[in-house]
Design an enzyme around this catalytic site. Structure first.
Site, PDB file in Angstrom:
ATOM      1  N   CYS A  91       5.426   0.097   7.285  1.00  0.00           N
ATOM      2  CA  CYS A  91       5.120   1.254   6.435  1.00  0.00           C
ATOM      3  C   CYS A  91       6.377   1.628   5.662  1.00  0.00           C
ATOM      4  CB  CYS A  91       4.681   2.420   7.328  1.00  0.00           C
ATOM      5  SG  CYS A  91       4.324   3.927   6.415  1.00  0.00           S
ATOM      6  N   LEU A  92       6.219   1.884   4.370  1.00  0.00           N
ATOM      7  CA  LEU A  92       7.383   2.247   3.552  1.00  0.00           C
ATOM      8  C   LEU A  92       8.014   3.556   4.034  1.00  0.00           C
ATOM      9  CD1 LEU A  92       6.005   1.279   0.030  1.00  0.00           C
ATOM     10  CD2 LEU A  92       7.833   0.139   1.291  1.00  0.00           C
ATOM     11  N   HIS A 118      -2.827   7.922   6.543  1.00  0.00           N
ATOM     12  CA  HIS A 118      -1.828   8.802   5.912  1.00  0.00           C
ATOM     13  C   HIS A 118      -2.483  10.072   5.365  1.00  0.00           C
ATOM     14  CE1 HIS A 118       1.990   6.675   5.987  1.00  0.00           C
ATOM     15  NE2 HIS A 118       1.427   5.552   5.575  1.00  0.00           N
ATOM     16  N   GLN A 149       3.051   9.903   0.744  1.00  0.00           N
ATOM     17  CA  GLN A 149       4.339   9.207   0.945  1.00  0.00           C
ATOM     18  C   GLN A 149       5.317   9.481  -0.207  1.00  0.00           C
ATOM     19  OE1 GLN A 149       2.175   5.328   1.993  1.00  0.00           O
ATOM     20  NE2 GLN A 149       4.090   5.135   3.103  1.00  0.00           N
ATOM     21  N   HIS A 187      -4.860   1.782   7.259  1.00  0.00           N
ATOM     22  CA  HIS A 187      -3.484   2.298   7.381  1.00  0.00           C
ATOM     23  C   HIS A 187      -3.260   3.437   6.376  1.00  0.00           C
ATOM     24  CE1 HIS A 187       1.012   1.695   7.881  1.00  0.00           C
ATOM     25  NE2 HIS A 187       0.962   2.386   6.742  1.00  0.00           N
ATOM     26  N   GLU A 188      -3.643   3.207   5.119  1.00  0.00           N
ATOM     27  CA  GLU A 188      -3.389   4.221   4.077  1.00  0.00           C
ATOM     28  C   GLU A 188      -4.282   5.447   4.251  1.00  0.00           C
ATOM     29  OE1 GLU A 188      -0.770   3.904   2.469  1.00  0.00           O
ATOM     30  OE2 GLU A 188      -0.449   1.778   2.865  1.00  0.00           O
ATOM     31  N   GLY A 239       0.832  -1.196   0.000  1.00  0.00           N
ATOM     32  CA  GLY A 239       0.000   0.000   0.000  1.00  0.00           C
ATOM     33  C   GLY A 239       0.866   1.245   0.000  1.00  0.00           C
TER      34      GLY A 239
HETATM   35  C1  Y12 Z   1      -0.889  -4.336   6.535  1.00  0.00           C
HETATM   36  C2  Y12 Z   1      -0.026  -3.548   7.184  1.00  0.00           C
HETATM   37  C3  Y12 Z   1       0.431  -2.380   6.638  1.00  0.00           C
HETATM   38  C4  Y12 Z   1      -0.045  -1.989   5.429  1.00  0.00           C
HETATM   39  C5  Y12 Z   1       0.409  -0.694   4.845  1.00  0.00           C
HETATM   40  C6  Y12 Z   1       1.335  -0.853   3.711  1.00  0.00           C
HETATM   41  N1  Y12 Z   1       2.654  -1.139   4.155  1.00  0.00           N
HETATM   42  C7  Y12 Z   1       3.612  -1.572   3.344  1.00  0.00           C
HETATM   43  O1  Y12 Z   1       3.365  -1.737   2.170  1.00  0.00           O
HETATM   44  C8  Y12 Z   1       4.935  -1.801   3.931  1.00  0.00           C
HETATM   45  C9  Y12 Z   1       5.942  -2.196   3.193  1.00  0.00           C
HETATM   46  C10 Y12 Z   1       7.298  -2.402   3.676  1.00  0.00           C
HETATM   47  C11 Y12 Z   1       8.241  -2.881   2.755  1.00  0.00           C
HETATM   48  C12 Y12 Z   1       9.553  -3.071   3.133  1.00  0.00           C
HETATM   49  O2  Y12 Z   1      10.486  -3.576   2.244  1.00  0.00           O
HETATM   50  C13 Y12 Z   1      11.352  -2.707   1.592  1.00  0.00           C
HETATM   51  O3  Y12 Z   1      11.359  -1.535   1.854  1.00  0.00           O
HETATM   52  C14 Y12 Z   1      12.200  -3.308   0.549  1.00  0.00           C
HETATM   53  C15 Y12 Z   1       9.938  -2.822   4.414  1.00  0.00           C
HETATM   54  O4  Y12 Z   1      11.268  -3.159   4.712  1.00  0.00           O
HETATM   55  C16 Y12 Z   1      12.130  -2.304   5.302  1.00  0.00           C
HETATM   56  O5  Y12 Z   1      11.779  -1.282   5.746  1.00  0.00           O
HETATM   57  C17 Y12 Z   1      13.537  -2.736   5.355  1.00  0.00           C
HETATM   58  C18 Y12 Z   1       9.027  -2.340   5.327  1.00  0.00           C
HETATM   59  C19 Y12 Z   1       7.705  -2.127   4.956  1.00  0.00           C
HETATM   60  C20 Y12 Z   1      -0.912  -2.783   4.785  1.00  0.00           C
HETATM   61  C21 Y12 Z   1      -1.352  -3.954   5.337  1.00  0.00           C
HETATM   62 CO    CO Z   2       2.260   3.665   5.689  1.00  0.00          CO
END
Ligand code: Y12
Ligand code: CO
Length: 173
Positions: A95-96, A141, A50, A137-138, A45
């Site tokens: 969260c990214l 934001h 962001q 979550h989104e 997401g």
């Molecule tokens: C459930 C919980 C949270 C959400 C919101 C959306 N969150 C994400 O998409 C998080 C992604 C994420 C990806 C990562 O990987 C990289 O950055 C390569 C990450 O890893 C690091 O930070 C190292 C952390 C989060 C939706 C549903």
């Molecule tokens: Co987020």
């Protein structure tokens, strides 16, 4: 459109995003640029704020049972409003914009969402499971709220300390 992910504690993440009124090429270019950023960083997401665009836009791509993401499952959600919410669920969120940190967060288990697509058409969606969690979550934001704001005082203090240390390490490497 060249976009980069804004990371905590950048103050832009605290902005309240504005309603989208023009469903034009600029909006389509933004949506088209957000998708590869989300996929290349293993995200499921991403809200426009962001990538430093304070408008009420978010995209989601929820993985299937095998953990695979498919472009046909991409949801582009504009001007979302939750009309019904029920139940409670806890999920370990990430969260990214807050890299390397994951924490259990309580959310509503199901919801009904009204939103617009990229052409401005009105849509309705019944969501549960990971989709309902990701929508909440989104949508936070869009109000300038981060999942870390929902931590207890003690856990938040611990997070701030760990996050500062981790940022120093990332800068040094
Ligand atoms: C459930 C919980 C949270 C959400 C919101 C959306 N969150 C994400 O998409 C998080 C992604 C994420 C990806 C990562 O990987 C990289 O950055 C390569 C990450 O890893 C690091 O930070 C190292 C952390 C989060 C939706 C549903
Ligand atoms: Co987020």
């Amino acid at each position: 459109m060249k976009l980069t992910i804004v990371e905590y504690p950048d103050k832009r993440l605290r902005l309240k995003s504005k309603e989208v009124k023009n469903f034009d090429k600029k909006l389509h270019d933004l949506l088209d640029s957000m998708y590869p950023i989300m996929m290349n960083t293993n995200g499921i997401g991403l809200a426009a704020i962001q990538v430093a665009q304070a408008i009420r836009v978010l995209i989601l791509n929820i993985p299937d049972e095998e953990g695979e993401q498919h472009q046909e499952n991409l949801l582009e959600i504009i001007n979302p409003v939750i009309s019904k919410r029920a139940g409670e669920t806890v999920y370990q969120e990430g969260c990214l914009s807050v890299p390397q940190f994951y924490e259990d967060i309580k959310r509503h288990a199901t919801l009904t969402l009204n939103y617009q697509d990229r052409e401005g058409n009105t849509k309705n969606l019944e969501a549960d499971g990971l989709l309902a969690i990701a929508i909440q979550h989104e949508m936070d934001h869009l109000e300038g709220i981060l999942f870390i704001d929902k931590l207890s005082y003690a856990r938040r203090k611990k997070f701030e300390k760990e996050y500062k240390r981790m940022q120093k390490e990332r800068k040094a490497s």
